[in-house]
Design a protein around this motif. Structure first.
Motif, PDB file in Angstrom:
ATOM      1  N   GLU A 111       0.521  -1.508  -0.439  1.00  0.00           N
ATOM      2  CA  GLU A 111       0.274  -0.494  -0.283  1.00  0.00           C
ATOM      3  C   GLU A 111       0.870   1.247  -0.091  1.00  0.00           C
ATOM      4  OE1 GLU A 111      -3.084  -0.013   3.137  1.00  0.00           O
ATOM      5  OE2 GLU A 111      -4.148  -1.781   2.015  1.00  0.00           O
ATOM      6  N   GLN A 112       1.976   1.182  -0.439  1.00  0.00           N
ATOM      7  CA  GLN A 112       2.938   2.636  -0.969  1.00  0.00           C
ATOM      8  C   GLN A 112       2.332   3.048  -2.064  1.00  0.00           C
ATOM      9  OE1 GLN A 112       6.277   0.211  -0.739  1.00  0.00           O
ATOM     10  NE2 GLN A 112       7.042   0.274   1.813  1.00  0.00           N
ATOM     11  N   SER A 113       2.768   4.638  -2.310  1.00  0.00           N
ATOM     12  CA  SER A 113       2.199   4.882  -3.713  1.00  0.00           C
ATOM     13  C   SER A 113       3.049   4.760  -4.489  1.00  0.00           C
ATOM     14  CB  SER A 113       2.200   6.773  -3.433  1.00  0.00           C
ATOM     15  OG  SER A 113       1.743   7.026  -4.347  1.00  0.00           O
ATOM     16  N   SER A 132       3.652   6.910  -8.109  1.00  0.00           N
ATOM     17  CA  SER A 132       2.808   7.753  -8.687  1.00  0.00           C
ATOM     18  C   SER A 132       2.809   7.320 -10.580  1.00  0.00           C
ATOM     19  CB  SER A 132       3.657   8.930  -9.004  1.00  0.00           C
ATOM     20  OG  SER A 132       5.097   8.937 -10.276  1.00  0.00           O
TER      21      SER A 132
END
Length: 417
Positions: A168-170, A172
């Motif tokens: 659940e790490q962004s 981009s």
């Protein structure tokens, strides 16, 4: 690995431990025995030098040329503006064009020691920059002509991306485009130079496969991918790091002596493996040296350090580093090639604390670490135990250079300038 290669290059990759995976062993093997073929590895310009972690790829390019083929070193002047998200927990800091160009200038110094750009032979190495074709792309044309060949579902399934999303790490949109741009590099290199192979670390597998698939779809050309293992030392540490930071390949960021010392400090269990990967010694000699026991293994480590340093910095630098090490470790001397901190009288003023000097010399990262080193009897001043963290050093104390030591293996000179 049961495939028995016909080409010298693949045989070398297998025998010396470079090979993790290949998209088509037999197809690539047949291509390589049919004549001189170009292959590339890409290097993003995120720092002014590459470090030891990249050396396995650099050696692959060297062996590629030594076995009769054309290595291409591709500088990521374009892709560095995006940043490779592979197996990272967060987004890379974005660099400006001037910093990227400065980094590329620094990185280029490394390669000339390993591959030949000046030969008149067919397999003359090429140094290219992907900004040449990426900077001028028209976004709408690129989406229509290239983007339509990529499935988002498939891109999300690659482990390098999936692991980030699972935590659940962004990720981009900018980073998500990186794999498309790297795939496009392979397409352009095949179209412009006939490049048939992309190599890289095993973390690049997904990006490499994307480039192969794109080139087949757009040009209907058969091309290949080959990866090396992501190396860790036998004690589980990431290759390229040491106690005092990254082991840079450029001499202005890591002195040849410190570079030599990194290899001299190799763990016993890694000596044979590292000789095969990072030197050109015959395999039977690598096995013989790697099998040595007790004090004899130290001579094997010196041989490893000399061979690797000779490739990176030249034979003279290796000889000087060994001479310095023997002076420091065997004879208790100072050694003229040690990392040196030069302090002016103005800097010293009425005196500078030994803790500050230890930090400035690079033997500790902070004052807290330096004080702990002294408290735990890990620091020495001119080979005598340093026990007083409050000791002040003034210009008179530096009338001749002093030698500082952190543990048994890390040393620095401090002198008045």
């Amino acid at each position: 690995m049961t495939y028995h290669p016909k080409s010298d290059f693949i045989a070398t990759m297998i025998e010396r431990g470079f090979l993790a995976d290949c998209t088509d062993y037999q197809g690539l093997d047949e291509a390589l025995i049919s004549g001189c073929k170009p292959a590339y590895i890409g290097f993003d310009a995120t720092a002014k030098s590459l470090h030891v972690g990249s050396l396995i790829q650099i050696m692959m390019l060297r062996w590629f040329q030594k076995t009769g083929h054309q290595p291409i070193t591709l500088m990521g002047g374009g892709t560095t503006k995006v940043g490779d998200p592979s197996f990272r927990a967060d987004e890379r800091p974005l660099l400006g064009p001037e910093q990227i160009d400065e980094n590329i200038a620094g990185i280029k110094k490394v390669f000339a020691a390993y591959v030949d750009y000046d030969t008149d032979a067919e397999n003359k190495a090429l140094m290219l920059n992907n900004a040449e074709w990426l900077d001028g792309l028209n976004y709408l044309d690129f989406l229509r002509d290239i983007g339509r060949h990529f499935s988002v579902n498939r891109m999300l399934s690659f482990e390098s991306v999936k692991s980030r999303l699972d935590r659940e790490q962004s990720l981009s949109f900018l980073e998500f485009n990186y794999m498309i741009l790297q795939a496009y590099d392979f397409l352009e290199l095949n179209r412009r130079y006939g490049c048939v192979l992309q190599m890289g670390g095993s973390d690049q597998w997904g990006n490499i496969v994307n480039g192969i698939d794109l080139t087949r779809r757009v040009l209907d050309h058969e091309i290949y991918g080959l990866t090396s293992p992501l190396l860790t030392t036998s004690d589980g540490k990431k290759m390229g790091k040491s106690q005092d930071g990254a082991v840079w390949l450029n001499a202005d960021m890591r002195s040849p002596y410190e570079f030599w010392q990194f290899w001299r400090n190799t763990t016993d269990a890694d000596v044979g493996r590292f000789l095969k990967l990072y030197t050109e010694l015959p395999l039977d000699e690598c096995d013989r040296l790697g099998a040595l026991q007790g004090s004899e293994i130290n001579e094997a480590k010196i041989r490893l350090a000399n061979e690797v340093t000779t490739l990176a910095h030249g034979a003279r630098a290796a000889e000087t580093a060994e001479a310095t090490a023997r002076e420091v470790f065997e004879k208790g001397g100072v050694g003229g090639d040690l990392p040196t901190l030069t302090l002016s009288s103005d800097e010293l003023g009425d005196g500078m604390s030994i803790v500050q000097i230890i930090v400035k010399s690079g033997l500790a990262k902070s004052g807290k670490e330096a004080k702990r080193l002294i408290a735990e009897n890990g620091a020495k001043l001119d080979d005598a135990p340093l026990t007083d963290a409050g000791l002040m050093i003034d210009a008179a104390a530096l009338s001749s250079p002093i030698k500082l030591s952190a543990g048994k293996k890390r040393h620095a000179l401090v002198q008045l300038g």
